[in-house]
Design a protein around this motif. Sequence first.
Motif, PDB file in Angstrom:
ATOM      1  N   ALA A  86      27.886  -4.830 -19.695  1.00 56.69           N
ATOM      2  CA  ALA A  86      27.192  -5.215 -20.927  1.00 56.69           C
ATOM      3  C   ALA A  86      27.390  -4.204 -22.043  1.00 56.69           C
ATOM      4  O   ALA A  86      26.627  -4.184 -23.008  1.00 56.69           O
ATOM      5  CB  ALA A  86      25.702  -5.443 -20.681  1.00 56.69           C
ATOM      6  N   GLY A  87      28.420  -3.361 -21.936  1.00 64.02           N
ATOM      7  CA  GLY A  87      28.747  -2.419 -22.993  1.00 64.02           C
ATOM      8  C   GLY A  87      29.745  -3.007 -23.978  1.00 64.02           C
ATOM      9  O   GLY A  87      30.094  -4.196 -23.908  1.00 64.02           O
ATOM     10  N   MET A  88      30.222  -2.167 -24.891  1.00 65.71           N
ATOM     11  CA  MET A  88      31.115  -2.642 -25.949  1.00 65.71           C
ATOM     12  C   MET A  88      32.283  -1.688 -26.161  1.00 65.71           C
ATOM     13  O   MET A  88      32.099  -0.479 -26.242  1.00 65.71           O
ATOM     14  CB  MET A  88      30.352  -2.788 -27.273  1.00 65.71           C
ATOM     15  CG  MET A  88      31.232  -3.214 -28.453  1.00 65.71           C
ATOM     16  SD  MET A  88      30.332  -3.405 -30.028  1.00 65.71           S
ATOM     17  CE  MET A  88      29.964  -1.690 -30.429  1.00 65.71           C
TER      18      MET A  88
ATOM     19  N   ARG B 139      38.726 -10.413 -15.855  1.00 66.62           N
ATOM     20  CA  ARG B 139      37.664 -10.281 -14.844  1.00 66.62           C
ATOM     21  C   ARG B 139      36.654  -9.210 -15.254  1.00 66.62           C
ATOM     22  O   ARG B 139      35.450  -9.364 -15.049  1.00 66.62           O
ATOM     23  CB  ARG B 139      38.281  -9.952 -13.486  1.00 66.62           C
ATOM     24  CG  ARG B 139      39.090 -11.093 -12.896  1.00 66.62           C
ATOM     25  CD  ARG B 139      39.876 -10.647 -11.688  1.00 66.62           C
ATOM     26  NE  ARG B 139      40.912  -9.666 -12.021  1.00 66.62           N
ATOM     27  CZ  ARG B 139      41.813  -9.217 -11.144  1.00 66.62           C
ATOM     28  NH1 ARG B 139      41.794  -9.655  -9.895  1.00 66.62           N
ATOM     29  NH2 ARG B 139      42.721  -8.336 -11.518  1.00 66.62           N
ATOM     30  N   PHE B 140      37.161  -8.117 -15.815  1.00 63.77           N
ATOM     31  CA  PHE B 140      36.251  -7.065 -16.266  1.00 63.77           C
ATOM     32  C   PHE B 140      35.420  -7.545 -17.460  1.00 63.77           C
ATOM     33  O   PHE B 140      34.252  -7.178 -17.602  1.00 63.77           O
ATOM     34  CB  PHE B 140      37.029  -5.808 -16.677  1.00 63.77           C
ATOM     35  CG  PHE B 140      37.886  -5.239 -15.580  1.00 63.77           C
ATOM     36  CD1 PHE B 140      37.417  -5.168 -14.280  1.00 63.77           C
ATOM     37  CD2 PHE B 140      39.162  -4.765 -15.857  1.00 63.77           C
ATOM     38  CE1 PHE B 140      38.201  -4.634 -13.270  1.00 63.77           C
ATOM     39  CE2 PHE B 140      39.954  -4.239 -14.850  1.00 63.77           C
ATOM     40  CZ  PHE B 140      39.475  -4.169 -13.555  1.00 63.77           C
ATOM     41  N   LEU B 141      36.034  -8.375 -18.307  1.00 68.17           N
ATOM     42  CA  LEU B 141      35.353  -8.825 -19.525  1.00 68.17           C
ATOM     43  C   LEU B 141      34.242  -9.818 -19.204  1.00 68.17           C
ATOM     44  O   LEU B 141      33.111  -9.665 -19.654  1.00 68.17           O
ATOM     45  CB  LEU B 141      36.371  -9.448 -20.475  1.00 68.17           C
ATOM     46  CG  LEU B 141      35.845  -9.877 -21.847  1.00 68.17           C
ATOM     47  CD1 LEU B 141      35.380  -8.664 -22.656  1.00 68.17           C
ATOM     48  CD2 LEU B 141      36.913 -10.635 -22.624  1.00 68.17           C
ATOM     49  N   TRP B 142      34.564 -10.844 -18.385  1.00 65.93           N
ATOM     50  CA  TRP B 142      33.533 -11.869 -18.188  1.00 65.93           C
ATOM     51  C   TRP B 142      32.558 -11.545 -17.066  1.00 65.93           C
ATOM     52  O   TRP B 142      31.349 -11.736 -17.218  1.00 65.93           O
ATOM     53  CB  TRP B 142      34.189 -13.247 -18.024  1.00 65.93           C
ATOM     54  CG  TRP B 142      34.398 -13.775 -16.632  1.00 65.93           C
ATOM     55  CD1 TRP B 142      33.428 -14.123 -15.738  1.00 65.93           C
ATOM     56  CD2 TRP B 142      35.641 -14.022 -15.989  1.00 65.93           C
ATOM     57  NE1 TRP B 142      34.002 -14.578 -14.573  1.00 65.93           N
ATOM     58  CE2 TRP B 142      35.363 -14.534 -14.697  1.00 65.93           C
ATOM     59  CE3 TRP B 142      36.977 -13.886 -16.371  1.00 65.93           C
ATOM     60  CZ2 TRP B 142      36.361 -14.894 -13.793  1.00 65.93           C
ATOM     61  CZ3 TRP B 142      37.965 -14.250 -15.479  1.00 65.93           C
ATOM     62  CH2 TRP B 142      37.662 -14.741 -14.211  1.00 65.93           C
TER      63      TRP B 142
ATOM     64  N   LYS C  52      31.141  -7.655 -20.677  1.00 62.31           N
ATOM     65  CA  LYS C  52      31.423  -6.645 -21.695  1.00 62.31           C
ATOM     66  C   LYS C  52      31.769  -7.308 -23.019  1.00 62.31           C
ATOM     67  O   LYS C  52      31.993  -8.519 -23.085  1.00 62.31           O
ATOM     68  CB  LYS C  52      32.563  -5.745 -21.225  1.00 62.31           C
ATOM     69  CG  LYS C  52      32.279  -5.056 -19.891  1.00 62.31           C
ATOM     70  CD  LYS C  52      33.410  -4.155 -19.447  1.00 62.31           C
ATOM     71  CE  LYS C  52      33.112  -3.566 -18.070  1.00 62.31           C
ATOM     72  NZ  LYS C  52      34.129  -2.577 -17.642  1.00 62.31           N
ATOM     73  N   ARG C  53      31.847  -6.504 -24.053  1.00 62.24           N
ATOM     74  CA  ARG C  53      32.136  -7.006 -25.398  1.00 62.24           C
ATOM     75  C   ARG C  53      33.336  -6.255 -25.954  1.00 62.24           C
ATOM     76  O   ARG C  53      33.372  -5.025 -25.911  1.00 62.24           O
ATOM     77  CB  ARG C  53      30.910  -6.786 -26.291  1.00 62.24           C
ATOM     78  CG  ARG C  53      31.079  -7.182 -27.751  1.00 62.24           C
ATOM     79  CD  ARG C  53      29.755  -6.906 -28.467  1.00 62.24           C
ATOM     80  NE  ARG C  53      29.784  -7.285 -29.866  1.00 62.24           N
ATOM     81  CZ  ARG C  53      28.751  -7.149 -30.701  1.00 62.24           C
ATOM     82  NH1 ARG C  53      27.608  -6.628 -30.254  1.00 62.24           N
ATOM     83  NH2 ARG C  53      28.837  -7.520 -31.964  1.00 62.24           N
ATOM     84  N   LEU C  54      34.308  -6.997 -26.479  1.00 60.35           N
ATOM     85  CA  LEU C  54      35.431  -6.409 -27.208  1.00 60.35           C
ATOM     86  C   LEU C  54      35.273  -6.826 -28.655  1.00 60.35           C
ATOM     87  O   LEU C  54      35.400  -8.005 -28.988  1.00 60.35           O
ATOM     88  CB  LEU C  54      36.765  -6.889 -26.641  1.00 60.35           C
ATOM     89  CG  LEU C  54      38.033  -6.429 -27.376  1.00 60.35           C
ATOM     90  CD1 LEU C  54      38.108  -4.920 -27.464  1.00 60.35           C
ATOM     91  CD2 LEU C  54      39.278  -6.996 -26.712  1.00 60.35           C
TER      92      LEU C  54
END
Length: 330
Positions: free
Chosen positions: A234-236, A253-256, A260-262
């Motif tokens: 849940a970081g950015m 996989r790491f993103l969803w 996380k937020r890009l």
Amino acid sequence: GDLDAFHVGGSDGAGVVWAVGEDVRTLKPGDEVVVLGNQWDERAEDIRLGADPATSASQSVWGYEENFGSFAQFAVADEYMCHPKPRRLSWAGAACYMVTAATAYRQLFGWQPHTVRPGDPVLIWGGAGGLGCIAIQLVRWAGGVPIAVVSSEERGEECIRLGAKGYIDRREFDHWGRLPNTDDQAAMDRWLAGARAFGRRFWEVLGERRAPRIVLEHSGADTIPTSMYLCDNAGMVVICGGSTGYNGDVDLRFLWMRQKRLQGSHAANARQAREITELIDRGIVDPCLSLVLDFDEIGAAHQLLHDNRQPPGNLAVLVGARRPDEGAQA
């Protein structure tokens, strides 16, 4: 006139207002100002409907995408681009900070709810560069824990002087570059070994096993895979450039799965420029002016940046001022 006939570069600057247009209300000749090199059309429909001007379809960068920038005796800027010059700074000091400082300020405080909070570990790529040296001070001011990535011990020590908890020397790792094909298990295993070693080094510097809640990115292709892997759940990862290339590989996989937020971030709006200027005016943030060159050395300054041979911090060139310390007031 024909804007294609010539180009005056320079997206940072400070100077004295020489003349104003008929619709100008907040400035007068003789005012000392710093310029935010971010332009937009105040009459644009998206702005009139409430958009952040920095996200407007009409947004462009003065002295880069637009003409009449700061590398000239006279520059033409819009009223909303001008902010009061910090009195304690020289002209060179005032001219060097706005693009990097306002950009870093927006990255760290402009993307709710991912703003720096007390105790937040923050990873800062290029910690000794123009963005990094400001970001370290801002994270420290907000109560976060800044950790810098650098390319030498000398630059790392400069980051510590500015308030970083510590630094990571990127030369100790070799997994940089495009992410391997995720179907190539052997290549992914090699890449993950490098990324995990980098993560362990982050823990060592931080002093505890916590991931960075925010990663301040601008290096792009070489580092985005590591940034997205290392960033906390849940970081950015917030990015404002791509100095090593524009192909940003992400293992989704790491993103969803880690939610996380890009986040892309570009320049700043007028409020953010005014707020970082206030922090600099109060002496809370140092503009980190490290080198002042003469007007005829503008080309040499760009070459230093291109070759990554510039000293830590920000650079300035003298256009109207005669001395590096000219313009500072008690």
